[in-house]
Design a protein around this motif. Structure first.
Motif, short mmCIF file in Angstrom:
data_model
loop_
_atom_site.label_atom_id
_atom_site.label_comp_id
_atom_site.label_asym_id
_atom_site.label_seq_id
_atom_site.Cartn_x
_atom_site.Cartn_y
_atom_site.Cartn_z
N ALA A 12 0.83 -1.21 0.00
CA ALA A 12 0.00 0.00 0.00
C ALA A 12 0.86 1.26 0.00
CB ALA A 12 -0.93 -0.01 1.21
N ARG A 15 1.95 1.88 -3.55
CA ARG A 15 0.80 2.40 -4.30
C ARG A 15 0.56 3.87 -3.99
NH1 ARG A 15 -4.76 0.69 -1.92
NH2 ARG A 15 -3.85 2.07 -0.33
N ASN A 16 0.54 4.20 -2.72
CA ASN A 16 0.22 5.56 -2.30
C ASN A 16 1.28 6.57 -2.74
OD1 ASN A 16 -1.91 4.29 -1.05
ND2 ASN A 16 -1.20 4.65 1.04
N GLY A 20 -3.04 6.54 -7.76
CA GLY A 20 -3.59 5.49 -8.60
C GLY A 20 -3.73 4.18 -7.85
N ASP A 21 -3.62 3.08 -8.56
CA ASP A 21 -3.91 1.78 -7.96
C ASP A 21 -2.89 0.72 -8.37
OD1 ASP A 21 -5.44 0.17 -6.27
OD2 ASP A 21 -6.61 -0.63 -7.95
N VAL A 22 -1.63 1.13 -8.53
CA VAL A 22 -0.56 0.22 -8.88
C VAL A 22 0.55 0.33 -7.84
CG1 VAL A 22 1.18 -0.41 -10.61
CG2 VAL A 22 -1.06 0.43 -11.35
N ASN A 24 -1.91 -3.09 -7.12
CA ASN A 24 -3.25 -3.26 -6.60
C ASN A 24 -3.21 -4.14 -5.35
OD1 ASN A 24 -5.91 -5.02 -6.52
ND2 ASN A 24 -6.43 -3.10 -7.54
N VAL A 25 -3.62 -3.57 -4.23
CA VAL A 25 -3.51 -4.26 -2.94
C VAL A 25 -4.33 -5.55 -2.93
CG1 VAL A 25 -4.12 -4.09 -0.49
CG2 VAL A 25 -2.94 -2.19 -1.63
N GLN A 27 -5.18 -7.50 -5.47
CA GLN A 27 -4.58 -8.52 -6.32
C GLN A 27 -3.33 -9.12 -5.67
OE1 GLN A 27 -5.84 -9.82 -9.27
NE2 GLN A 27 -4.28 -11.34 -8.72
N ARG A 52 -5.27 1.83 3.88
CA ARG A 52 -6.39 2.72 4.17
C ARG A 52 -7.54 1.93 4.78
NH1 ARG A 52 -5.78 4.83 -1.98
NH2 ARG A 52 -4.00 6.24 -1.68
N ASP A 55 -9.29 0.00 2.27
CA ASP A 55 -8.60 -1.23 1.89
C ASP A 55 -9.05 -2.40 2.76
OD1 ASP A 55 -6.98 -0.04 -0.09
OD2 ASP A 55 -5.44 0.52 1.38
N ASP A 58 -12.38 -3.54 1.65
CA ASP A 58 -12.31 -4.24 0.37
C ASP A 58 -11.68 -5.62 0.51
OD1 ASP A 58 -13.40 -1.99 -0.83
OD2 ASP A 58 -11.47 -1.19 -1.49
#
Length: 237
Positions: A12, A15-16, A20-22, A24-25, A27, A52, A55, A58
């Motif tokens: 994470a 990513r942060n 964006g989202d790469v 991806n937590v 995946q 987060r 997260d 999710d």
């Protein structure tokens, strides 16, 4: 056998750092499970600088192994845990601005507070673990909070082991025996790595679970995530 729970905070963080989202937590968590890890650990902090709160929401329905949420039981954290009902919650007394965890609970001083929080979690079917230093007094007192397990803070061991001092394991062996005597399960985490994990596991009786993040992700930069996870699994078995 000792289970491996992989802390994905550093995924994470990466990513942060870019937005964006790469990567991806979600995946990465799925891939870690497919590589054989027996758990996913997250440690959300109030500033959400890595994992987060969303997260956690999710991940909760998607993690198929054990889901472990770590953190300081402030109201926001307690509400998040009760909302998502993970397999385990690990209580860590870190300050809101702490870079990383740096001490275990004083289970004597905070007995009443911990007992109240743990009772709420256990009422909701969540296994509880308390982050503690390798201090016999703190381990003994942990039994009176209603916790299921203690998680040993292993930075002191790792530091001494890296200096060639294997006697750094002795306080942990003593505390592991005490934990078993009073009916507490044993977890461990912080600065455990491929360099020291086998020695630690071989010397700690009743070690149920290790939670490893920073070292595992750093090692994976060179060797690959699947390779590193399988090395840990081989050392833990």
């Amino acid at each position: 056998m000792t289970k491996l729970s992989v802390n994905i905070n550093k995924i994470a963080t990466l990513r942060n750092s870019r937005g964006g989202d790469v990567p991806n937590v979600l995946q990465v968590a799925k891939d870690i499970e497919s590589f054989g890890a027996e758990g996913i650990t997250v440690h959300p902090r109030p500033d959400e600088r890595h994992i987060r709160y969303q997260d956690v929401r999710d991940l909760s329905p998607q993690v198929t192994t054990e889901f472990n949420i770590e953190g300081n039981p402030i109201k926001q954290f307690v509400d998040l845990v009760l909302e998502n009902k993970p397999t385990q919650v690990t209580l860590v007394p870190d300050a809101e601005d702490a870079i990383t965890s740096s001490a275990g609970w004083d289970t004597v001083k905070y007995k009443d507070f911990l007992t109240e929080v743990i009772q709420e979690f256990k009422t909701n079917g969540i296994r509880t673990s308390i982050f503690v230093d390798p201090n016999p007094k703190m381990v003994e007192a942990a039994q009176f909070t209603g916790a299921d397990r203690v998680e040993f803070y292993t930075e002191a061991f790792a530091e001494k082991y890296s200096q060639g001092n294997k006697n750094g394991i002795l306080p942990y062996v003593e505390c592991a025996k005490i934990a078993q005597e009073v009916g507490l399960g044993i977890n461990a985490g912080h600065d455990l790595s491929l360099e020291n994990i086998k020695f630690f596991k071989d010397n700690i009786p009743g070690l149920l679970e290790v939670s490893i993040g920073h070292a595992l992700i750093a090692e994976s930069l060179y060797q690959g995530l699947e390779v590193v996870i399988n090395k840990y699994l081989s050392y833990l078995k």
